[in-house]
Structures are given as C-alpha cells and as structure tokens.
Design an enzyme around this catalytic site. Sequence first.
Site, PDB file in Angstrom:
ATOM      1  N   LYS A 249      25.138 -22.146  -3.180  1.00  0.00           N
ATOM      2  CA  LYS A 249      25.653 -20.819  -3.549  1.00  0.00           C
ATOM      3  C   LYS A 249      24.886 -20.187  -4.702  1.00  0.00           C
ATOM      4  CE  LYS A 249      30.244 -21.270  -1.833  1.00  0.00           C
ATOM      5  NZ  LYS A 249      31.580 -20.837  -2.148  1.00  0.00           N
TER       6      LYS A 249
ATOM      7  N   LEU B 265      38.108 -12.171 -10.367  1.00  0.00           N
ATOM      8  CA  LEU B 265      38.713 -10.891  -9.990  1.00  0.00           C
ATOM      9  C   LEU B 265      40.196 -11.157  -9.805  1.00  0.00           C
ATOM     10  CD1 LEU B 265      36.044  -9.503  -7.493  1.00  0.00           C
ATOM     11  CD2 LEU B 265      36.145  -9.270  -9.963  1.00  0.00           C
TER      12      LEU B 265
ATOM     13  N   ARG C 162      45.404 -18.216  12.674  1.00  0.00           N
ATOM     14  CA  ARG C 162      44.995 -19.610  12.819  1.00  0.00           C
ATOM     15  C   ARG C 162      46.256 -20.452  12.987  1.00  0.00           C
ATOM     16  NH1 ARG C 162      39.768 -21.032   9.105  1.00  0.00           N
ATOM     17  NH2 ARG C 162      38.826 -18.966   9.123  1.00  0.00           N
TER      18      ARG C 162
ATOM     19  N   HIS D  41      42.760 -20.452  -1.036  1.00  0.00           N
ATOM     20  CA  HIS D  41      41.415 -19.922  -0.779  1.00  0.00           C
ATOM     21  C   HIS D  41      40.919 -20.188   0.636  1.00  0.00           C
ATOM     22  CE1 HIS D  41      41.321 -19.056  -4.974  1.00  0.00           C
ATOM     23  NE2 HIS D  41      41.292 -20.316  -5.330  1.00  0.00           N
TER      24      HIS D  41
ATOM     25  N   LYS E 272      41.280 -19.143   4.701  1.00  0.00           N
ATOM     26  CA  LYS E 272      41.801 -18.066   5.547  1.00  0.00           C
ATOM     27  C   LYS E 272      42.786 -18.610   6.577  1.00  0.00           C
ATOM     28  CE  LYS E 272      37.092 -16.440   5.224  1.00  0.00           C
ATOM     29  NZ  LYS E 272      35.769 -16.552   5.867  1.00  0.00           N
TER      30      LYS E 272
ATOM     31  N   ARG F  72      26.184 -19.392  10.223  1.00  0.00           N
ATOM     32  CA  ARG F  72      26.685 -20.008  11.463  1.00  0.00           C
ATOM     33  C   ARG F  72      27.724 -19.093  12.082  1.00  0.00           C
ATOM     34  NH1 ARG F  72      31.730 -20.994   9.672  1.00  0.00           N
ATOM     35  NH2 ARG F  72      31.931 -21.618   7.496  1.00  0.00           N
TER      36      ARG F  72
ATOM     37  N   VAL G 128      34.914 -19.172  12.464  1.00  0.00           N
ATOM     38  CA  VAL G 128      36.179 -19.307  13.196  1.00  0.00           C
ATOM     39  C   VAL G 128      36.629 -17.929  13.698  1.00  0.00           C
ATOM     40  CG1 VAL G 128      38.631 -19.881  12.929  1.00  0.00           C
ATOM     41  CG2 VAL G 128      36.897 -21.352  11.887  1.00  0.00           C
TER      42      VAL G 128
ATOM     43  N   ASN H  10      27.534 -17.200   5.273  1.00  0.00           N
ATOM     44  CA  ASN H  10      27.690 -18.320   6.192  1.00  0.00           C
ATOM     45  C   ASN H  10      26.662 -18.195   7.303  1.00  0.00           C
ATOM     46  OD1 ASN H  10      29.813 -19.854   5.057  1.00  0.00           O
ATOM     47  ND2 ASN H  10      31.231 -18.232   5.637  1.00  0.00           N
TER      48      ASN H  10
HETATM   49  P1  ADP Z   1      34.389 -21.248  -0.200  1.00  0.00           P
HETATM   50  O1  ADP Z   1      32.974 -21.299   0.244  1.00  0.00           O
HETATM   51  O2  ADP Z   1      34.867 -22.520  -0.828  1.00  0.00           O
HETATM   52  O3  ADP Z   1      35.310 -20.725   0.861  1.00  0.00           O
HETATM   53  P2  ADP Z   1      34.161 -18.625  -1.482  1.00  0.00           P
HETATM   54  O4  ADP Z   1      33.175 -18.350  -2.550  1.00  0.00           O
HETATM   55  O5  ADP Z   1      33.837 -18.113  -0.110  1.00  0.00           O
HETATM   56  O6  ADP Z   1      34.436 -20.217  -1.426  1.00  0.00           O
HETATM   57  O7  ADP Z   1      35.581 -18.075  -1.910  1.00  0.00           O
HETATM   58  C1  ADP Z   1      36.751 -18.346  -1.190  1.00  0.00           C
HETATM   59  C2  ADP Z   1      37.891 -17.507  -1.726  1.00  0.00           C
HETATM   60  O8  ADP Z   1      38.124 -17.808  -3.111  1.00  0.00           O
HETATM   61  C3  ADP Z   1      37.660 -16.004  -1.691  1.00  0.00           C
HETATM   62  O9  ADP Z   1      37.958 -15.424  -0.456  1.00  0.00           O
HETATM   63  C4  ADP Z   1      38.619 -15.549  -2.790  1.00  0.00           C
HETATM   64  O10 ADP Z   1      39.953 -15.545  -2.325  1.00  0.00           O
HETATM   65  C5  ADP Z   1      38.486 -16.642  -3.832  1.00  0.00           C
HETATM   66  N1  ADP Z   1      37.432 -16.310  -4.824  1.00  0.00           N
HETATM   67  C6  ADP Z   1      36.141 -16.702  -4.822  1.00  0.00           C
HETATM   68  N2  ADP Z   1      35.464 -16.192  -5.875  1.00  0.00           N
HETATM   69  C7  ADP Z   1      36.352 -15.427  -6.573  1.00  0.00           C
HETATM   70  C8  ADP Z   1      36.273 -14.635  -7.770  1.00  0.00           C
HETATM   71  N3  ADP Z   1      35.149 -14.527  -8.473  1.00  0.00           N
HETATM   72  N4  ADP Z   1      37.409 -13.991  -8.188  1.00  0.00           N
HETATM   73  C9  ADP Z   1      38.563 -14.101  -7.485  1.00  0.00           C
HETATM   74  N5  ADP Z   1      38.700 -14.835  -6.368  1.00  0.00           N
HETATM   75  C10 ADP Z   1      37.611 -15.498  -5.903  1.00  0.00           C
END
Ligand code: ADP
Length: 448
Positions: free
Chosen positions: A116, A203, A336, A235, A237, A290, A293, A288
Amino acid sequence: MFKKILIANRGEIALRILRTCREMGIPTVCIHSTIDSDAMHVRLADESVCVGPASSKDSYLNAQAILSAAEITGADAVHPGIGFLSENAEFAAMIEDHDLTFIGPCAEHIRVMGDKVEAKKTAKALGLPLVPGSDGAVSSLEEAEAVCAEIGYPVLIKAAAGGGGKGMQKVMCRQDLKEALDLAQSEAKANFGQGGVYVEKLLMDPQHIEVQILGDHWGNVVVLGDRDCSLQRRHQKIWEEGPSLIPTLVREDMQALCQQAVQKLGYRNAGTLEFLYEDGNFYFIEMNTRLQVEHTVTEMITGIDIVKQQIIIAAQERLPWTQKEIRIQGHAIECRINAEHPETFLPQPGLVEAYTPPGGLHVRVDSALYQGYRVPAHYDSLVAKLIVYGDTRDECLARLAQALREYAIMGISTLVPLHMRLCQALPVKEGRITTGFLEEFLQSSSAV
Ligand code: ADP
C-alpha cells in the site's frame, strides 16, 4: 483463445468463472482440497485435480501443486479468482514463466499495488489525490510523531501489506501514539508477515467509493462506473451498490482521473481503484489488481460480463468498446451472505439441511451452496451473494427485500436476517450510508 482454463479457487467465485468459460466454449479444470471433493465447483468442472489437504496453505495456496495441476491437465491459462493467490505477484510470474497465461495483470503491477505504501506513491505520481499522511512507511516513534503533528489527530495507522480490514489502529491523541504504533507493527507482522506500517489522517465518517476499470494490451482503458461499499462491518464490506451515492459531478471527476491514471500506468485486465469520500473530496486508498467480490453489481448495471472481458484481455484481444459506448443503467445492490451468526458475526460452518434460493426478474444468486452440503470451517465465510437490479434504487430495494424474504437456508446461520433489517432501515432507504453506519445501527438496534 485459450484451449483450457484452470480455475485456482473454490466456492461461488470458482463457479462464477466456470460459467463464463462454459459460455465461451472453453473447457475448465478446477482444483480442490480433500475436504472440497464434493463441492459444487468440482461437480460442475470438466476436470478436477486435488491439490492438497483442507488447510488453504497446503492446497489453494500451494502454488507448486496448482502449477503441476495445470501442466498435467494441459491447461494454457490460469484464472486466480479472488483471495488466495490472486494478488500474489510471484504466483503470476511463475505461471507466466511456465508459458501459461495468468488471467490478471502483470506481476509487476500486482507487486506495486499490493504494497500500500508503494501503491500510494504510484497513485500520487499518476495524479490521484491521497488521504494526507506519511510519505512512506514509518519506522520510528519520532517519525510517526512528526507526521501526526503535521496532519493533526486523529490518525489511523495501517499495515503496508494490509488487507481484509485487518491491522488498523485508530489514534485519537499524541499520548496514545506509542502504544498504537507498537500494536500496529506487531499485528502487521503477525497477520501479513512483515511489520511495515504507515500513517493516514483518520476521516471521521467517509463513504467508500470504488471505480471499476478494464485495460487491454493495446492501451485501451474503460471505466465501468463506480460502486458504493460504505456498508461495512469491521472495515469489511457486506453490502455494495452501484452507481455510488455521491454527487454526479464528483463521480465523473473521479472516474476521469482513474481512466487517465490507469492508462498512464499501462495496466492490463480488471482492476478497482478504491477511494474514501468526505465533504466533497475524494482520496485514493488502494487498488485491487483482481476481480472483486462485488464485480457483479457493475455487471448488472452495465450488462457486461467482467470475467469474459478478463479472459479476452488475457488472450491479448482488444476491448470491444470505447468509453462512449459504455452505458450505465438502473441500480444494483449486492448482499454478501456469510455463514455467520447475524449478531455476533462468528463463523457458522455446518450442514445445509435445506436450501431454496430466491428468483424472479433481475434477481441473481451466485453461490456454491446446495442441500446436503457441509460448509467447511477452513475457508472464508462468504457462501452466497444475492444481487438485485432495479430501474431505480427504490425499485431495487423493494425487490431485494422480497428476494431476501424468499431466501431459505436451513441448518446454518447466515447474514440474511441482518440484510432484511437493513432493507427497512431509514438511512439505507434514504441512501445515507457511511462507513460508520453499520456499527451505529447494530448498537442502536441492540439497545432497543
Ligand atoms: P483493506 O485493504 O484492509 O480493506 P483499506 O485501506 O481498503 O483496507 O480500508 C478499508 C476500510 O477501512 C475503508 O473502506 C474505510 O472504511 C476504512 N479506512 C481506511 N482508511 C481510512 C482512513 N484514512 N480514515 C477513515 N477510514 C478509513
């Protein structure tokens, strides 16, 4: 076109890929673990090969055994599906090194986007806006303190190799930073094998919006609209819909930026760029590399078979349309259906005593369940996806509520009852869903 495709996966996604292969007249080989020998994907495949015992690391993650299965059966391409080896750059390279085609992006793009920290650097260079945060990984408390002082608390510490919503630590003030940093580093090491972490501004209540793209070997990139995946539990979906619920002008802006970025990157195959949206601004969080889902949501509103396009692209054919020819119509929602207790979310493997999926116009069920099937405890708890289309979001919601009422799965607990409640919730009906919504909803409904 390929002569035979090996599907390196299981469950609903293996079936999903198998169906498109069948439609394209391409024979399939499925792999399975010993415990999955009577799974639906094995029953429906043209050929199947046992690649190891139940534990994923010895079977669905056993790259060498999967490669041997492809060679023995004469497959000339491998579709990795979702999870397992789908974002493993070494696996993709190994497949290609053996003169087979990996149905996905090149190993280098998987590698860059899989980390990341690297992904954010790349996204920045490609002109995508980022959540304010550290420029790269932070290794010391002093470094973390300096970043936090600049961006301001609260912050989120995230694992560079993170995924599945794991390994994130919220930090509300400076006093809590040291403990959170130590915890995040050790969790990252335990979950992902490496302790690299980075810092992002937290956020407070954003929406998760993502953009689906396809790129071919000839420099063509199309955006297949966006999805809103804000309805999450820890976190992760559990409900996705499209088009997303943010202002149209912002959506157009975001999609145009994604198209340019992906074109500059020279990315091939299907991919998703994920963003957080808050107060009119959007910020890239990850890509992502790939199939996802929730690709089904996009399929319902575009009428495009994304797996078919993945295969076409991997065979080095051209995308059949330009951006102007992509039409987004109506609204789609995916629920889901995890084999989990609907309140505690603990996995509920076991015997499916009876099974009757819903049906009707614009109702799609992607699942490998059947009556008499025993859901194993070894794998992901996602056992079905219910995807519903409507001309409008209201129609979609009404149809979804009806489909959920019809869905009968006996013997194991699933998230169906939770989804039924969600359909009735006012914020859901009004399209006011943020990433914090579900937690609040569960708390308030348990208090009643
Ligand atoms: P993963 O790869 O583990 O799924 P992500 O970076 O895609 O992690 O984040 C997954 C979820 O975590 C986001 O959809 C959001 O709900 C929360 N999240 C990630 N980063 C932040 C942030 N900087 N502020 C608030 N929520 C966040």
